[in-house]
Design a protein around this motif. Structure first.
Motif, PDB file in Angstrom:
ATOM      1  N   MET A   1       0.791  -1.387  -0.050  1.00  0.00           N
ATOM      2  CA  MET A   1      -0.040  -0.086   0.001  1.00  0.00           C
ATOM      3  C   MET A   1       1.004   1.293   0.134  1.00  0.00           C
ATOM      4  N   HIS A   2       0.937   1.790  -1.313  1.00  0.00           N
ATOM      5  CA  HIS A   2       1.721   3.079  -1.451  1.00  0.00           C
ATOM      6  C   HIS A   2       1.322   4.352  -1.004  1.00  0.00           C
ATOM      7  N   LEU A   3       2.219   5.420  -0.778  1.00  0.00           N
ATOM      8  CA  LEU A   3       1.477   6.654  -0.940  1.00  0.00           C
ATOM      9  C   LEU A   3       2.339   7.472  -1.879  1.00  0.00           C
ATOM     10  N   VAL A   4       1.534   8.696  -2.375  1.00  0.00           N
ATOM     11  CA  VAL A   4       2.174   9.549  -3.294  1.00  0.00           C
ATOM     12  C   VAL A   4       2.223  11.082  -2.612  1.00  0.00           C
ATOM     13  N   PHE A   5       3.308  11.794  -2.632  1.00  0.00           N
ATOM     14  CA  PHE A   5       3.203  13.279  -2.181  1.00  0.00           C
ATOM     15  C   PHE A   5       3.454  14.003  -3.512  1.00  0.00           C
ATOM     16  N   LEU A   6       2.394  14.923  -3.897  1.00  0.00           N
ATOM     17  CA  LEU A   6       2.432  15.902  -4.977  1.00  0.00           C
ATOM     18  C   LEU A   6       2.507  17.311  -4.364  1.00  0.00           C
ATOM     19  N   GLY A   7       3.212  18.114  -4.904  1.00  0.00           N
ATOM     20  CA  GLY A   7       3.476  19.602  -4.470  1.00  0.00           C
ATOM     21  C   GLY A   7       4.573  20.048  -5.111  1.00  0.00           C
ATOM     22  N   PRO A   8       4.267  21.531  -5.169  1.00  0.00           N
ATOM     23  CA  PRO A   8       5.457  22.516  -5.710  1.00  0.00           C
ATOM     24  C   PRO A   8       6.615  22.402  -4.851  1.00  0.00           C
ATOM     25  N   PRO A   9       7.690  22.879  -5.461  1.00  0.00           N
ATOM     26  CA  PRO A   9       9.112  22.772  -4.591  1.00  0.00           C
ATOM     27  C   PRO A   9       8.959  23.546  -3.309  1.00  0.00           C
ATOM     28  N   ALA A  10       9.687  22.804  -2.465  1.00  0.00           N
ATOM     29  CA  ALA A  10       9.742  23.155  -1.182  1.00  0.00           C
ATOM     30  C   ALA A  10       8.517  23.484  -0.426  1.00  0.00           C
ATOM     31  N   CYS A  11       7.537  22.536  -0.787  1.00  0.00           N
ATOM     32  CA  CYS A  11       6.147  22.705  -0.194  1.00  0.00           C
ATOM     33  C   CYS A  11       6.240  21.801   1.255  1.00  0.00           C
ATOM     34  N   GLY A  12       7.404  21.171   1.505  1.00  0.00           N
ATOM     35  CA  GLY A  12       7.461  20.303   2.741  1.00  0.00           C
ATOM     36  C   GLY A  12       7.404  18.701   2.547  1.00  0.00           C
ATOM     37  N   LYS A  13       7.226  18.322   1.180  1.00  0.00           N
ATOM     38  CA  LYS A  13       7.141  16.972   0.815  1.00  0.00           C
ATOM     39  C   LYS A  13       8.150  16.117   1.490  1.00  0.00           C
ATOM     40  N   GLY A  14       9.532  16.730   1.191  1.00  0.00           N
ATOM     41  CA  GLY A  14      10.717  15.873   1.639  1.00  0.00           C
ATOM     42  C   GLY A  14      10.721  15.605   3.590  1.00  0.00           C
ATOM     43  N   THR A  15      10.174  16.895   3.964  1.00  0.00           N
ATOM     44  CA  THR A  15      10.352  16.727   5.665  1.00  0.00           C
ATOM     45  C   THR A  15       9.239  15.808   6.152  1.00  0.00           C
ATOM     46  N   GLN A  16       8.127  15.909   5.556  1.00  0.00           N
ATOM     47  CA  GLN A  16       6.978  15.246   5.815  1.00  0.00           C
ATOM     48  C   GLN A  16       7.281  13.503   5.408  1.00  0.00           C
ATOM     49  N   SER A  17       8.132  13.308   4.466  1.00  0.00           N
ATOM     50  CA  SER A  17       8.627  12.001   4.126  1.00  0.00           C
ATOM     51  C   SER A  17       9.339  11.488   5.362  1.00  0.00           C
ATOM     52  N   GLU A  18      10.363  12.495   5.776  1.00  0.00           N
ATOM     53  CA  GLU A  18      11.118  11.965   6.751  1.00  0.00           C
ATOM     54  C   GLU A  18      10.719  11.537   7.934  1.00  0.00           C
ATOM     55  N   ILE A  19       9.485  12.210   8.208  1.00  0.00           N
ATOM     56  CA  ILE A  19       8.428  12.057   9.484  1.00  0.00           C
ATOM     57  C   ILE A  19       7.891  10.956   9.363  1.00  0.00           C
ATOM     58  N   LEU A  20       7.334  10.524   8.157  1.00  0.00           N
ATOM     59  CA  LEU A  20       6.390   9.357   8.017  1.00  0.00           C
ATOM     60  C   LEU A  20       7.109   8.197   7.851  1.00  0.00           C
ATOM     61  N   VAL A  21       8.619   8.038   7.296  1.00  0.00           N
ATOM     62  CA  VAL A  21       9.415   6.924   7.214  1.00  0.00           C
ATOM     63  C   VAL A  21       9.882   6.498   8.713  1.00  0.00           C
ATOM     64  N   LYS A  22      10.201   7.608   9.347  1.00  0.00           N
ATOM     65  CA  LYS A  22      10.485   7.066  10.899  1.00  0.00           C
ATOM     66  C   LYS A  22       9.369   6.512  11.730  1.00  0.00           C
ATOM     67  N   LYS A  23       8.271   7.084  11.360  1.00  0.00           N
ATOM     68  CA  LYS A  23       6.903   6.580  12.232  1.00  0.00           C
ATOM     69  C   LYS A  23       6.547   5.517  11.612  1.00  0.00           C
ATOM     70  N   TYR A  24       6.453   5.046  10.439  1.00  0.00           N
ATOM     71  CA  TYR A  24       5.699   4.108   9.821  1.00  0.00           C
ATOM     72  C   TYR A  24       6.843   2.911   9.119  1.00  0.00           C
ATOM     73  N   GLY A  25       7.758   3.335   9.014  1.00  0.00           N
ATOM     74  CA  GLY A  25       8.623   2.606   8.266  1.00  0.00           C
ATOM     75  C   GLY A  25       8.493   2.385   6.472  1.00  0.00           C
ATOM     76  N   TYR A  26       7.996   3.545   5.992  1.00  0.00           N
ATOM     77  CA  TYR A  26       7.930   3.402   4.481  1.00  0.00           C
ATOM     78  C   TYR A  26       9.086   3.352   3.723  1.00  0.00           C
ATOM     79  N   HIS A  27       9.234   2.817   2.695  1.00  0.00           N
ATOM     80  CA  HIS A  27      10.818   3.098   1.925  1.00  0.00           C
ATOM     81  C   HIS A  27      10.428   4.395   0.935  1.00  0.00           C
TER      82      HIS A  27
END
Ligand code: AMP
Length: 212
Positions: A1-27
Motif C-alpha cells: 500500500m503505497h503513498l504519493v506526495f504531490l506538490g510544488p518545490p519546497a512545499c514540505g514533501k521531503g520533510t513530511q516524508s522523513e517523519i512518516l518514514v520514521k513513524k511507519y517505516g515506509y521506503h
C-alpha cells in the motif's frame, strides 16, 4: 500500500516524508534525491543532469522511469512513499503499470497546497545536512541546537543549488504545467487528499496521519 506526495518545490514533501518514514517505516523514494546523487557522481549521465537540475527543468521521463522501476522492484514488498514522482501524466500511467505488475496499490495521494510566496520564503531558508541529507528550514524547522544536525550531529550544512529565487520561477512553471494536472487525475479516482501545507509542520503531519 503505497503513498504519493504531490506538490510544488519546497512545499514540505521531503520533510513530511522523513517523519512518516520514521513513524511507519515506509521506503522513501525521492526522485530528486536519486537524480541529485547521479548528478554528483561525475558520470556522463550525471553531467547531463547537472544542467537540468541547475535550471529547474524536469529530467527526461525515460531516465526517471528507469530509475524508479529498479527501486520499486527492489522494494515492492515494502510500502513505498513516492516523493516527487509522478510529476507528469505519462509518469502517473507508468507508475500504475509497475504497481500493477508488482501487485501493489496506491493507497492515497496527498496534494500539498501552498501559496507561492510561502514557497519563496521556504526555499530561501532551506538547508540540508551534507552528511545525512536531513532537511531543515532555518525559520520554521531549525535544528534543535543551532548549526548541529539533529540526526547525525554533523555541522556541515549546504544549500541546494536550485534553491534560489531565479530558479524557483522555472520549477514552479513546470509544476503548474506538468504536475498540477495530476491533482484532478487522482481526484477522479477518489484517492486524493488536499492538505494545507502552509500550516505548521506538526499540523501538516496530523493532516496526513488523519487521512491515512
Ligand atoms: P525535488 O527534490 O523533488 O524538488 O526535485 C529536484 C529536481 O529533480 C526537479 O526540479 C527536477 O529537475 C528533477 N526531478 C525530480 N523528480 C522528477 C521527476 N519525477 N521527473 C522529472 N524530473 C524530476
Amino acid at each position: 500500500m503505497h503513498l504519493v506526495f504531490l506538490g510544488p518545490p519546497a512545499c514540505g514533501k521531503g520533510t513530511q516524508s522523513e517523519i512518516l518514514v520514521k513513524k511507519y517505516g515506509y521506503h522513501h523514494l525521492s526522485t530528486g534525491d536519486i537524480l541529485r546523487k547521479e548528478s554528483a557522481s561525475g558520470s556522463e549521465l550525471g553531467n547531463l543532469l547537472k544542467l537540468t537540475l541547475a535550471n529547474g527543468a524536469l529530467a527526461p521521463t525515460d531516465l526517471v522511469n528507469k530509475a524508479i522501476k529498479k527501486d520499486i522492484e527492489k522494494y515492492s514488498k515494502n510500502s513505498i512513499l513516492f516523493d516527487g514522482y509522478p510529476r507528469k501524466i505519462d509518469q502517473a500511467h507508468f507508475l500504475d503499470d509497475i504497481i500493477a505488475e508488482t501487485n501493489g496499490e496506491i493507497r492515497r495521494v496527498f496534494y500539498f497546497d501552498i501559496d507561492v510566496n510561502d514557497l519563496l520564503q521556504r526555499i530561501l531558508n532551506r538547508v540540508t545536512c551534507k552528511d545525512c541529507g536531513a532537511v531543515y528550514n532555518l525559520q520554521t524547522n531549525p535544528p534543535k541546537k543551532e548549526g548541529v544536525c539533529d540526526n547525525c550531529a554533523s555541522t556541515n550544512f549546504v544549500k541546494r543549488g536550485d534553491d534560489n529565487e531565479a530558479i524557483l520561477e522555472n520549477r514552479f512553471k513546470y509544476f503548474l504545467e506538468e504536475t498540477a494536472p495530476l491533482k484532478e487525475f487522482y481526484q477522479k479516482r477518489g484517492i486524493l487528499t488536499v492538505i494545507d501545507a502552509s500550516a505548521p509542520l506538526k499540523n501538516v503531519t496530523e493532516q496526513i496521519v488523519n487521512a491515512l
